[in-house]
Design a protein around this motif. Sequence first.
Motif, PDB file in Angstrom:
ATOM      1  N   SER A  62      32.608 -41.241  11.524  1.00 44.13           N
ATOM      2  CA  SER A  62      31.616 -41.281  10.446  1.00 44.13           C
ATOM      3  C   SER A  62      32.239 -41.010   9.082  1.00 44.13           C
ATOM      4  CB  SER A  62      30.517 -40.246  10.713  1.00 44.13           C
ATOM      5  OG  SER A  62      31.056 -38.932  10.708  1.00 44.13           O
TER       6      SER A  62
ATOM      7  N   GLU B  83      28.680 -30.751  19.824  1.00 41.62           N
ATOM      8  CA  GLU B  83      27.850 -30.900  18.621  1.00 41.62           C
ATOM      9  C   GLU B  83      26.957 -32.141  18.740  1.00 41.62           C
ATOM     10  OE1 GLU B  83      28.273 -31.325  13.765  1.00 41.62           O
ATOM     11  OE2 GLU B  83      30.036 -30.914  15.008  1.00 41.62           O
ATOM     12  N   ALA B  84      27.507 -33.227  19.311  1.00 46.22           N
ATOM     13  CA  ALA B  84      26.703 -34.433  19.510  1.00 46.22           C
ATOM     14  C   ALA B  84      25.532 -34.163  20.449  1.00 46.22           C
ATOM     15  CB  ALA B  84      27.573 -35.553  20.062  1.00 46.22           C
TER      16      ALA B  84
ATOM     17  N   ALA C  51      24.109 -31.235  20.960  1.00 45.65           N
ATOM     18  CA  ALA C  51      23.174 -30.359  20.245  1.00 45.65           C
ATOM     19  C   ALA C  51      22.296 -31.150  19.272  1.00 45.65           C
ATOM     20  CB  ALA C  51      23.942 -29.280  19.498  1.00 45.65           C
ATOM     21  N   ARG C  52      22.895 -32.087  18.553  1.00 51.48           N
ATOM     22  CA  ARG C  52      22.133 -32.912  17.611  1.00 51.48           C
ATOM     23  C   ARG C  52      21.119 -33.778  18.325  1.00 51.48           C
ATOM     24  NH1 ARG C  52      26.896 -35.080  13.483  1.00 51.48           N
ATOM     25  NH2 ARG C  52      27.160 -33.128  12.327  1.00 51.48           N
ATOM     26  N   SER C  53      21.492 -34.278  19.494  1.00 49.20           N
ATOM     27  CA  SER C  53      20.570 -35.134  20.244  1.00 49.20           C
ATOM     28  C   SER C  53      19.350 -34.363  20.721  1.00 49.20           C
ATOM     29  CB  SER C  53      21.282 -35.765  21.441  1.00 49.20           C
ATOM     30  OG  SER C  53      21.550 -34.796  22.433  1.00 49.20           O
ATOM     31  N   GLN C  54      19.497 -33.052  20.844  1.00 47.21           N
ATOM     32  CA  GLN C  54      18.387 -32.221  21.294  1.00 47.21           C
ATOM     33  C   GLN C  54      17.636 -31.571  20.120  1.00 47.21           C
ATOM     34  OE1 GLN C  54      17.675 -32.284  24.636  1.00 47.21           O
ATOM     35  NE2 GLN C  54      19.341 -33.792  24.529  1.00 47.21           N
ATOM     36  N   GLY C  55      17.990 -31.968  18.912  1.00 47.07           N
ATOM     37  CA  GLY C  55      17.276 -31.490  17.743  1.00 47.07           C
ATOM     38  C   GLY C  55      17.750 -30.187  17.176  1.00 47.07           C
ATOM     39  N   PHE C  56      18.927 -29.731  17.594  1.00 47.88           N
ATOM     40  CA  PHE C  56      19.440 -28.448  17.067  1.00 47.88           C
ATOM     41  C   PHE C  56      20.256 -28.676  15.808  1.00 47.88           C
ATOM     42  CE2 PHE C  56      18.886 -27.567  21.628  1.00 47.88           C
ATOM     43  CZ  PHE C  56      18.045 -26.470  21.530  1.00 47.88           C
TER      44      PHE C  56
END
Length: 373
Positions: free
Chosen positions: A136, A365-366, A368-373
Amino acid sequence: MPLILTEEQAMLKEAADGFLGENAPLSHLRKLRDSRDADGVSRELWRAFGEMGLAGVIIPEAHGGAGLGAVEAGVVAESLGRTLTPSPFMGSAVLSARVLVDGGSDAQQADWLPRIAAGEAIVSLAVDEGAKHAPSRITTTAERSGNGFRLNGAKAMVLDGHVADALIVAALTEKGLTLFLVDPKTAGMEVERTVMVDAHNAARLTLTDVEVDADAVIGAVDGGEGLLEGALNLGRACAASSLTGAGDQAFQITMEYLKTRKQFGRAIGEFQALQHRAAHLFCELEIARAATLGALQRLDAGDEAAPLAVAVAKAKAGRVAELAVQEAVQMHGGVGMTDEFDVGLFMKRVRVLNELLGDSGFHQEAVARSQGF
């Protein structure tokens, strides 16, 4: 979906293990390393990959490949992890082949896919630019110039880029990301080989006003993000497979050592403390293998949750393989870190594979982000 290989996939695994065990055992890596081979990979072995059908595992039959899927690619990658074979498989047969199969023009596919499948060409994907995997954060640019584009920037960790016959370069265009098929001999392209700690190969690229025609674009201008992510997810799952293979082989070597090394008149494998550690490691390896196979199966099924499964697999396989090589070195005692013993080679390979296409932290981290954290 059962987390086991089908009969055909099991046969492929047996064939890949047998082929690599015979033609590219650990002594192959040591020979390339110790002789300071200029390429660091064997073109002859890569052609043999093609003859075995391994180089074209995901390439359609119409272009000379086997027309198989992610699971089969993972099977081959796991075998490579067991033997630590330096091979263009990840860069060419997985990452670059996926990009060309999904987005290449008819001409690009006809020109490169049969040659990759035959083991006659090496194509490398150039994405990362810094010390860590960060697709990214690409800063390489491609500006309109005449009937084509002018590329400027730098790339790092380009697998086998120093021997590549073609490079797939990710660069920013006006409204998004675009992938370009570039001849490494193009004016303005500087390629520097980097020998990694595990004696495998990568390269750094410097692009200074590199001119390419419009037909060098893979897919659509500004539309490369989806193509790139698809290739990276397959590559990450295959890297998890290689991690599992390397970790499991280090475990097998250690189990043999525990059975033969004696202290106080007994094989050290008879000591309960070491048995408990071995049992724990065995269970962890099985979990990592299941997570990796599940991710590969989801990729083949086109499951929208596949990227999440891949992130879980890469993170888990990385941590477990690291545990496996650490335990291997410790159970061997001080000699485990000497070059004479193979377990040190596995530790180095696992370290590189952990960083390749995102370490455990990147993928956690990916998740965590997918779970809305």
